[in-house]
Scaffold this motif. Sequence first.
Motif, PDB file in Angstrom:
ATOM      1  N   ALA A   1     -14.294  63.881  39.123  1.00 17.66           N
ATOM      2  CA  ALA A   1     -14.212  64.960  38.137  1.00 17.66           C
ATOM      3  C   ALA A   1     -14.174  64.309  36.761  1.00 17.66           C
ATOM      4  N   PHE A   2     -14.801  64.963  35.803  1.00 13.98           N
ATOM      5  CA  PHE A   2     -14.850  64.459  34.431  1.00 13.98           C
ATOM      6  C   PHE A   2     -14.300  65.531  33.507  1.00 13.98           C
ATOM      7  N   LYS A   3     -13.311  65.170  32.699  1.00 17.18           N
ATOM      8  CA  LYS A   3     -12.761  66.110  31.720  1.00 17.18           C
ATOM      9  C   LYS A   3     -13.353  65.766  30.360  1.00 17.18           C
ATOM     10  N   LEU A   4     -14.066  66.742  29.779  1.00 16.14           N
ATOM     11  CA  LEU A   4     -14.692  66.580  28.471  1.00 16.14           C
ATOM     12  C   LEU A   4     -13.885  67.370  27.457  1.00 16.14           C
ATOM     13  N   THR A   5     -13.502  66.723  26.376  1.00 16.73           N
ATOM     14  CA  THR A   5     -12.645  67.337  25.364  1.00 16.73           C
ATOM     15  C   THR A   5     -13.309  67.244  23.998  1.00 16.73           C
ATOM     16  N   TRP A   6     -13.190  68.314  23.244  1.00 21.04           N
ATOM     17  CA  TRP A   6     -13.677  68.328  21.865  1.00 21.04           C
ATOM     18  C   TRP A   6     -12.544  68.788  20.968  1.00 21.04           C
TER      19      TRP A   6
END
Length: 120
Positions: free
Chosen positions: A45-50
Motif C-alpha cells: 500500500a502507498f500513502k500519498l500526501t499533499w
Amino acid sequence: MANIFPTIQTPDYPLQETKTDHTLKMQVDNETILTRPSFTKMPRAFKLTWSKLPTKDYNLLRSFYDSMHGGSLAFQWTYPDDPGNDYSGKTFTVRFDNESLDFQLVEMNYWNGSVTLKEV
C-alpha cells in the motif's frame, strides 16, 4: 482501456509504503509455532500526501475518485521518479483504500490531504 491515475502534482515526501504480513500462526501443545502464508502475495500500500495540492489538481483527483466509485475499481498508478529505487517509474495496479476522500482547503486555491493506494 485501463483506468489511469490522473497526472497531478507529485505527492509530498515522505511517500509511505506499507507491506502487511499476512502470515497465519498457530502455537501447538509443545510450544512450537506453525506458520504459513495466508495469501500467495504480500500486497503493498502507498500513502500519498499533499500539503498544498492546487485546486485544479484536487478537482482532477476528486473526479477520478468518483469515477472509480471510491475503492470499487482498480486502476494504474505509476510510482514517482526516484533514481536508485526499484519502484521508480514502475506501474502498479491499485485501488483507493480510503473510507472517504478527506481533504481540506488550507488556503485560497490549495488543499491538503492524503490517499492510500492498495495493490491488487
